[in-house]
Design an enzyme around this catalytic site. Structure first.
Site, PDB file in Angstrom:
ATOM      1  CB  SER A   1      -0.040   2.289   1.670  1.00 29.54           C
ATOM      2  OG  SER A   1      -1.334   1.758   1.797  1.00 29.54           O
TER       3      SER A   1
ATOM      4  CE1 TYR B   1       0.561  -1.005  -2.788  1.00 27.33           C
ATOM      5  CE2 TYR B   1      -0.911  -1.003  -0.889  1.00 27.33           C
ATOM      6  CZ  TYR B   1      -0.231  -0.324  -1.878  1.00 27.33           C
ATOM      7  OH  TYR B   1      -0.324   1.052  -1.948  1.00 27.33           O
TER       8      TYR B   1
END
Ligand code: NJP
Length: 236
Positions: A135, A148
């Site tokens: 990500s 996250y």
């Protein structure tokens, strides 16, 4: 060249788009996720040899059995696409411990479970390749996503370690997307944030965009490795 490709998180979003992008390819596609019905529906639309195996990446036995099944059927594995992942967004002082644990279990430990099972097979392959979907949160810590982000930093670190130690035996690619319009954001349970998050991700990239980056990395010549791709939404 025909490759046996194992894809996690194949039941929706980027995984589903990647499965569809492999349609009409010479490759064998093994689709792993928990939702078998969704994977079967996707498999019915694609035109390459495919196999669906119900697999929760957090369950070591299930992962090992799935990989044994692939080897029995197809003789080995050439490409592992670690795409399964989950994100919950919250201010850190409102974070829910069970959600933090789930992100660590799926995004880090789940990825390690399957990577561990596949490394010996990928080393044996002439075309061994690990593709980790991480990500932009592996490169930058955004508000409301510290845990996250931590999991995706870990995925990037694992990718770098694999490359450093195994580059003679296999290729390693990290793909770091920004916002993609998938069901990803629906997991968030913070009711104050969910509508803004949904509106933000709805303006994100189409999952096909990320699938195309994955195919690009797979289809490079044998002597070329795409190590890292960072892809963000552009101007709308
Ligand atoms: O999300 P979604 P994306 N065991 O929710 C699977 C990263 N990313 O396609 O098990 C096995 O549509 C789940 O399958 P199921 C993100 O971190 C995204 O957007 O059937 N599989 C489903 O197939 C993730 O790594 C964005 O529920 C498990 C898949 O994971 C990857 O892209 C931005 C599982 C999730 O599909 C794909 O996410 C970014 C388990 N225990 C990075 N738990 C974005 N969308 O904006 C979940 O920077 N799955």
């Amino acid at each position: 060249m025909k490759k046996v490709i194992v894809l996690t998180g194949a039941s929706s979003g980027i995984g589903a788009a990647t499965a569809k992008a492999l349609s009409n390819s010479p490759h064998v596609l093994v689709m792993l996720a928990r939702d078998v019905e969704k994977m079967k529906a996707i498999a019915s639309e694609i035109d390459c040899i495919s196999l669906v195996i119900k697999t929760d990446v957090t369950k070591v036995e299930e992962v090992n059995t799935a990989i044994e099944t692939v080897v029995e059927k197809f003789g080995g594995i050439d490409v592992l696409i670690n795409n399964a992942g989950i994100g919950y967004f919250d201010p850190i002082d409102e974070g829910k411990l069970d959600e933090w644990h789930t992100m660590v279990d799926v995004n880090i430990k789940g990825l390690l479970n399957i990577t561990h099972a596949c490394i010996p097979l990928l080393k044996k392959s002439e075309n061994g390749h690990v593709i980790n979907v991480t990500s932009v949160a592996a490169h930058q810590v955004f508000p409301n996503s510290a845990v996250y982000s931590a999991t995706k930093h870990a995925v990037l670190a694992i990718s770098k370690g694999l490359h450093q130690e195994l580059q003679k035996d296999l290729k390693v690619t990290s793909i770091s997307p920004g916002a993609v319009n998938t069901a990803f954001v629906d997991q968030t349970t913070n009711q104050e944030m969910i509508s803004d998050l949904k509106a933000y991700f709805a303006k994100g990239m189409h999952p096909d965009t990320i699938a195309q980056q994955i195919i690009y990395a797979i289809e490079q010549p044998k002597n070329v490795t795409i190590s890292e791709i960072i892809v963000r939404p552009g101007r709308s």
